[in-house]
Design a protein around this motif. Structure first.
Motif, PDB file in Angstrom:
ATOM      1  N   ASP A 150       0.799  -1.232  -0.091  1.00  0.00           N
ATOM      2  CA  ASP A 150      -0.015   0.065   0.017  1.00  0.00           C
ATOM      3  C   ASP A 150       0.920   1.134  -0.047  1.00  0.00           C
ATOM      4  N   SER A 192      -3.119   4.832  -1.979  1.00  0.00           N
ATOM      5  CA  SER A 192      -3.735   5.798  -1.246  1.00  0.00           C
ATOM      6  C   SER A 192      -3.210   6.886  -0.960  1.00  0.00           C
ATOM      7  N   HIS A 225      -9.751   3.099   5.774  1.00  0.00           N
ATOM      8  CA  HIS A 225      -8.665   2.985   6.782  1.00  0.00           C
ATOM      9  C   HIS A 225      -9.134   3.945   7.749  1.00  0.00           C
ATOM     10  N   PRO A 276      -1.835  -3.876   6.567  1.00  0.00           N
ATOM     11  CA  PRO A 276      -1.169  -3.624   7.853  1.00  0.00           C
ATOM     12  C   PRO A 276       0.296  -2.965   7.726  1.00  0.00           C
ATOM     13  N   ARG A 292       2.034  -1.101  10.823  1.00  0.00           N
ATOM     14  CA  ARG A 292       2.808  -1.157  12.092  1.00  0.00           C
ATOM     15  C   ARG A 292       2.735  -2.591  12.732  1.00  0.00           C
TER      16      ARG A 292
END
Ligand code: PLP
Length: 424
Positions: free
Chosen positions: A79, A102, A199, A277, A279
């Motif tokens: 992403d 994004s 998100h 994901p 982190r």
């Protein structure tokens, strides 16, 4: 769970003593563990078994080429939120059909780059952006596959600077407008509308906001479908929290519990699912190693002044974030603890890594290790105070490699230019 443990009294990253790396590259530096990255990626992927799902690592969490290449080899997609990150992902051999783009402010050249690269989809955050993508796509003779990022208006219950799914945040398209914009996207030339994206924030320690957001989105999908619109893909975003080690902190949600929520809320819709994901994959996979310059005693506490600063790791300054900090040498059991503040050398009071910690007696030259620094660490570093960016090292079993070398002050100054009138 990570692979940074004491062995023979010294902290190791997998099989490599961190003090040996310190001797080799100097301090401060970041270390990433291949085994930890791999484990986190696999735990997350395993939790998705049986689903038609793709894991797109959020590159902004850690964009080092060695990290991206490690994850690419495990099958990760990406992403990305900029043309720069897209370049990194492609260079790390992440296949275009596994990349989503994004971000609220994509520029024309970035949109063009994304279309020419043939990525999976662009997550559209506004109507003006949708129009822009349509125009560029028509000009290039392409069809842009897009998803609309919706703002589900839920409170993620996280830090205000990293909550993104509430009305009034800059992210996504307002809930009420989605059906109209979706219809418009269906009609626009050069656009293939694949579905919806969301998100809602980062470092979520509670699954309830996900349940709310995903349930709302599921209803929206039914509404769109009842109007004859097609929804093939749902991008569920990222945001799963990780433990930063504060004693009274709630436990972070397990990926299995998270995907159970996904199954229950989105599973029946029969769409492809994308997860982003960041982190959760990279956080515990990295530590920051720093050396104590001075131990300065005042009446009620000791200041440990270390050689890393907020320019190297800004999370405590920016988000008031807690990081567990430990000594490189294993403290003897029952060692006396003193009250310390751990601070950097930068001329800002905010340059503080820890306040009023109970800490073993520590002296100048000792090494300290800031844990859970693998996400939003090196990527947010700067050269503030003309401090050169620090090295990043990757360990893998008994091997290690400097995966970004230390910058030099000369490198920084070399970017500046004197105008004519000063250089004559
Ligand atoms: C930052 C971001 C992520 C990753 O968030 P984490 O909390 O690191 O999982 C995923 N998707 C989007 C759109 C983001 O902006």
């Amino acid at each position: 769970m990570d692979f940074f443990n004491y062995k023979n009294g010294h902290l190791h990253g997998e099989g490599v003593a961190l003090k040996d790396i310190a001797d080799e590259v100097g301090t401060p530096f970041y270390v990433y563990s291949t085994a930890t990255l791999t484990r986190h990626f696999e735990v997350f992927s395993d939790a998705l078994r049986g689903m038609n799902a793709m894991v797109c690592f959020a590159v902004k969490a850690n964009s080092n080429q060695a990290v991206l290449t490690t994850l690419a080899a495990l099958g990760a997609g990406a992403d990305v939120v900029s043309g720069g990150e897209l370049t990194r992902a492609l260079k790390a051999n992440i296949k275009p059909h596994r990349i989503v783009f994004s971000g609220v402010g994509k520029q024309d050249d970035e949109i063009e780059f994304a279309l020419n690269s043939g990525i999976k989809q662009i997550n559209v955050e506004s109507e003006p952006e949708l129009d822009r993508i349509s125009a560029i796509s028509v000009r290039l003779g392409k069809t842009a596959t897009v998803a609309l990022r919706v703002n589900p208006d839920v409170d993620a219950g996280t830090h205000e600077k990293i909550t993104t799914g509430r009305k009034g945040n800059k992210f996504g398209i307002d809930w009420e407008r989605v059906p109209e914009v979706y219809q418009k996207a269906t009609d626009l030339p050069g656009i293939h509308i694949a579905g919806l994206a969301m998100h809602i924030g980062s470092q979520l320690m509670d699954l309830e906001p996900y349940r709310q957001a995903y349930s709302r989105v599921a209803e929206l999908v039914e509404t769109l479908r009842s109007r004859g619109l097609t929804v093939e893909v749902l991008d569920a975003g990222g945001g799963l929290g990780v433990p930063y080690g504060e004693a009274d902190e709630v436990e972070n949600p397990h990926p299995e519990a998270y995907t159970e929520v996904v199954r229950n809320t989105l599973g029946h819709l029969g769409t492809e699912l994308i997860f982003e994901p960041g982190r959760m994959i990279a956080g515990n996979s990295g530590v920051l190693v720093t050396r104590v310059i001075y131990a300065k005693k005042s009446t009620d506490k000791t200041f440990l002044i270390v050689d890393a600063g907020m320019n190297d790791l800004i999370r405590p300054t920016l988000y008031g974030a807690f990081h567990n900090i430990i000594t490189e040498t294993q403290p003897p059991p029952g060692a006396d603890l003193i009250n310390v503040d751990i601070v950097g050398p930068i001329c800002e009071t905010g340059d503080t890594f820890a306040k009023d910690r109970k800490f073993p007696e520590t002296k100048a030259n000792d090494l300290l290790v800031v844990r859970t620094a693998g996400a939003y660490g090196a990527v947010q570093s700067s050269t503030y105070n003309t401090r050169a960016l620090i090295p990043e090292v990757m360990v893998n079993g008994d091997r290690h490699c400097v995966v970004r070398k230390r910058m030099s002050v000369e490198d920084i100054i070399a970017l500046d230019r004197l105008p004519d009138w000063l250089s004559e």
